[in-house]
Design an enzyme around this catalytic site. Sequence first.
Site, PDB file in Angstrom:
ATOM      1  N   GLN A  56     -19.333  15.130 -69.106  1.00  0.00           N
ATOM      2  CA  GLN A  56     -19.206  14.667 -67.481  1.00  0.00           C
ATOM      3  C   GLN A  56     -19.995  13.225 -67.161  1.00  0.00           C
ATOM      4  O   GLN A  56     -20.852  13.179 -67.881  1.00  0.00           O
ATOM      5  CB  GLN A  56     -19.889  15.950 -66.820  1.00  0.00           C
ATOM      6  N   ASP A  94     -10.495  14.179 -72.212  1.00  0.00           N
ATOM      7  CA  ASP A  94     -10.576  13.121 -71.144  1.00  0.00           C
ATOM      8  C   ASP A  94      -9.520  11.817 -71.338  1.00  0.00           C
ATOM      9  O   ASP A  94      -9.182  11.036 -70.300  1.00  0.00           O
ATOM     10  CB  ASP A  94     -12.018  12.448 -70.707  1.00  0.00           C
ATOM     11  N   LYS A 141     -14.410  23.427 -63.579  1.00  0.00           N
ATOM     12  CA  LYS A 141     -13.696  23.167 -65.082  1.00  0.00           C
ATOM     13  C   LYS A 141     -13.911  24.498 -65.910  1.00  0.00           C
ATOM     14  O   LYS A 141     -12.918  24.743 -66.264  1.00  0.00           O
ATOM     15  CB  LYS A 141     -14.232  21.894 -65.655  1.00  0.00           C
TER      16      LYS A 141
HETATM   17  N1  GUN Z   1     -16.623  12.549 -63.443  1.00  0.00           N
HETATM   18  C1  GUN Z   1     -15.785  12.588 -62.584  1.00  0.00           C
HETATM   19  N2  GUN Z   1     -14.518  12.483 -62.994  1.00  0.00           N
HETATM   20  C2  GUN Z   1     -14.785  12.673 -64.368  1.00  0.00           C
HETATM   21  C3  GUN Z   1     -13.713  12.891 -65.182  1.00  0.00           C
HETATM   22  O1  GUN Z   1     -12.636  13.058 -65.207  1.00  0.00           O
HETATM   23  N3  GUN Z   1     -14.248  12.884 -66.537  1.00  0.00           N
HETATM   24  C4  GUN Z   1     -15.513  12.976 -66.758  1.00  0.00           C
HETATM   25  N4  GUN Z   1     -15.696  13.199 -67.976  1.00  0.00           N
HETATM   26  N5  GUN Z   1     -16.321  12.826 -66.094  1.00  0.00           N
HETATM   27  C5  GUN Z   1     -15.987  12.479 -64.631  1.00  0.00           C
END
Ligand code: GUN
Length: 315
Positions: free
Chosen positions: A113, A136, A69
């Site tokens: 996350q 998100d 990311k």
């Molecule tokens: N963990 C796995 N996928 C995601 C996601 O799309 N967003 C977040 N914040 N954590 C994750």
Amino acid sequence: MTDQGIEALGLRQSPEGGALIIDGKLVSQSVLADVAEKAAVLTARGMRPGLAVVLVGEDPASQVYVKSKGKAAESCGFHSIQHTLPVETPQADLVALVEALNRDPAIHGILVQLPLPRHIDATKVLETISPAKDVDGFHPVNAGLLAIGDIERALVPCTPAGSMILLQRAAKALKIDLAGRDAVVVGRSNIVGKPMAQLLLAQNCTVTLAHSRTHDLPAVVGRAEILVAAVGRPEMVLGEWVRPGALVIDVGINRVPGTGLDAQGRPKTRLVGDVAFAEAAKRAAAITPVPGGVGPMTIAMLMSNTLSAATRIAG
Ligand code: GUN
């Protein structure tokens, strides 16, 4: 449509015939290029988009996701920061960090996350994120905006948003109007299934949201002109369930045993989706592969959401 027209939309003919393959990697590259171009315009106006990613603990999969990311944010020209906190971080400290990021004018997107360590209430933390910076799309305000169909104002969760773009590309290549079509989403998670159903409804599909308690799932799936599988169970949707001519979006990414050993002598593994791809591709009109389908779109949509958040905050 010509082969060039189809390729320009990010689809390709599969060598064996059958379904068009929807290339999520290619489409994600075009989304990222568009985001980078628009970010440069904002930056020139003194409003460089900023993304903060927060990781608590040392979960290896989360470390990989967070790193990619950050890399994507940098490749889009964003201001990108990562906060890595020890696994024993008290919830109050994490909440205080999120509140500081809410106030930080250089940050337009905040991502915490998941999963979080068990002593932390993830709902409480996610609800602390300012809805305007919730890239998100997990905050109840954004879920609510999506539920009332206000997609212009909502920040939409990245995986369903990316799935929708792939679906629209396939529909365009095949000259299919989504309105009025029977769409079946298998899986009712807050992160994928429910928001996906809302997005399909916003496109005027007739939506069925199927789940683990659904009776006669093969029959329900068999009615789908548009099928989205998001259950997290390897190849659970059999090819013979798929309605001929369906558009199939496979959200699943499941690691299963492969054949033979890797260079370190460990048993090989491979990734498969929630749909039995080879058989389904014989019946579908278009299908996403795993890997290389929905997966790459998730990060691209995170960048797109960060750009949207920055644009809105900039007014
Ligand atoms: N963990 C796995 N996928 C995601 C996601 O799309 N967003 C977040 N914040 N954590 C994750």
